[in-house]
Design an enzyme around this catalytic site. Structure first.
Site, short mmCIF file in Angstrom:
data_model
loop_
_atom_site.label_atom_id
_atom_site.label_comp_id
_atom_site.label_asym_id
_atom_site.label_seq_id
_atom_site.Cartn_x
_atom_site.Cartn_y
_atom_site.Cartn_z
CB CYS A 22 -1.02 0.05 1.27
SG CYS A 22 -2.23 1.48 0.93
N GLY A 67 -6.31 5.63 1.31
CA GLY A 67 -7.42 4.59 2.23
C GLY A 67 -8.35 3.87 1.45
CB CYS A 254 -0.55 13.85 -14.06
SG CYS A 254 0.48 15.45 -13.28
CG ASP A 276 -2.73 9.81 -4.39
OD1 ASP A 276 -3.05 10.45 -2.88
OD2 ASP A 276 -3.69 8.79 -4.78
CB CYS A 325 9.57 10.03 -21.77
SG CYS A 325 10.12 9.70 -20.69
CB CYS A 329 5.41 10.33 -13.42
SG CYS A 329 5.10 10.72 -11.66
#
Length: 363
Positions: A22, A67, A254, A276, A325, A329
């Site tokens: 996670c 979550g 993004c 995020d 590219c 990210c």
């Protein structure tokens, strides 16, 4: 029409599962407060009020994530939508989506999601052996059966949904098995996200490595292309974004062009973050309870976030795909390249001739 979006974490980092990889558990553990609990009614109302105080001819998207967002309860979501209806103008278009592990939904939830036209993202890590290895309940109970039953109900209620799969190092070794699983279950909308290394980049067994990224996508894309040429289309986010780029059409995802766009990530206490992947104390750029949307958007923190240095590789200096590219990210590129090898380049070298042909058909 202007578009605005908010990615809301109504239950902060709270979750009823203990997934082995996670990423948000890892992110939140690096904050002073790992969890801010359930979003209060006052914070919810302030968020909605300020989000709707934009030009009348606008589209506002409220996306819920965690979550596990359903831990906030169906009552929270009902109140949220009721207050939106009170605050929005007649000319505004409001859209809703939710990303969920699919283990807490019932008929009341399905009716609600259908009535309000939610787009539902279901976290499903492929076939049973892989999913149940990574995505377990607190008492280590398997969840695959429950999630598949949820998908059956979503189809019964005719609720639009897509599948989100975390591409771990182990799953990447079985591209054809995963592709067959998607086809056998008639999953048509797929998002594969790389399993990220931890924020402190400790060595781990789960995060996707560049060579497996390339080997996975070469085989997965080959299967996808065979079906595409038979007019059997499966929407795969990476391909949906990459192929139009050969015609100069910007991707929706993004970071794919190597630069960041500031997003509105809303933690349950009202704190706002630009991404995020970086819901960290040092990237907090305001709080919706006390700051205006304009001051949050123009925050100095956002400027630092957008322009801060990111890791690169000497591979970029000679890469024929650099304009597609630019190092990608800054959080995901750990899964794409190291100093001596770029899996992203390897995959593009393999796929671009056919991708270019497909791109030329785009009207």
């Amino acid at each position: 029409m202007k578009q605005y979006s908010y990615l809301i974490k109504p239950a902060s980092s709270l979750c009823n599962l203990e997934c082995k990889y996670c990423f948000y558990h890892d992110v939140s553990s690096h904050r002073v407060e790992a969890s801010n609990g359930i979003m209060s009614d006052s914070t919810m109302r302030m968020l909605i009020k300020k989000a709707c105080q934009v030009s009348d001819a606008s589209e506002v998207t409220f996306a819920f994530q965690g979550g596990e967002p359903t831990i906030a309860g169906l009552g929270y979501f009902r109140k949220f939508l009721e207050f939106v209806d009170q605050q929005k103008s007649k000319e505004q278009i409001i859209r809703y989506s939710i990303q969920t592990n699919g283990t807490l939904l019932d008929d009341e939830w399905y009716g609600f999601l259908k009535k309000h036209q939610f787009l539902v993202g279901i976290s499903l890590d492929g076939y049973k052996e892989n999913h149940d290895y990574f995505r377990m309940g607190h008492l280590y109970q398997p969840t695959f059966k429950t999630v598949m039953e949820t998908i059956v109900k979503l189809r019964e209620y005719n609720i639009e949904f897509n599948i989100l799969t975390v591409l771990s190092n182990s799953l990447a070794k079985h591209p054809e098995k995963l592709y067959r699983f998607y086809k056998e279950n008639n999953f048509r909308y797929i998002q594969l996200i790389p399993c990220l290394p931890k924020m402190d980049f400790e060595e781990d067994a789960f995060s996707l490595k560049p060579k497996l990224f390339a080997s996975f996508y070469k085989k997965f894309y080959s299967n996808w292309l065979l079906d595409f040429n038979k007019q059997e289309y499966m929407s795969v986010t990476l391909f949906d974004d990459l192929i139009p780029m050969f015609r100069g059409i910007a991707p929706s995802q993004c970071g794919m062009l190597g630069f960041c766009r500031v997003q509105n990530i809303v933690e349950s206490d009202g704190s706002i973050y630009p991404c995020d992947f970086y819901v960290l104390d040092e990237y907090r750029n305001g709080n919706i309870n006390i700051d205006s949307v304009q001051s949050i958007q123009s925050s100095a923190v956002n400027e630092v976030f957008i322009h801060e240095m990111k890791r690169t590789t000497s591979q970029c200096e000679t890469c024929e795909f650099i304009k597609l590219c630019h190092g990608n990210c800054k959080r995901l590129n750990n899964c794409y390249f190291d100093e001596d090898y770029c899996g992203y380049r390897d995959f593009l070298t393999f796929a671009y001739p056919s991708m270019l042909l497909i791109a030329q058909q785009i009207k």
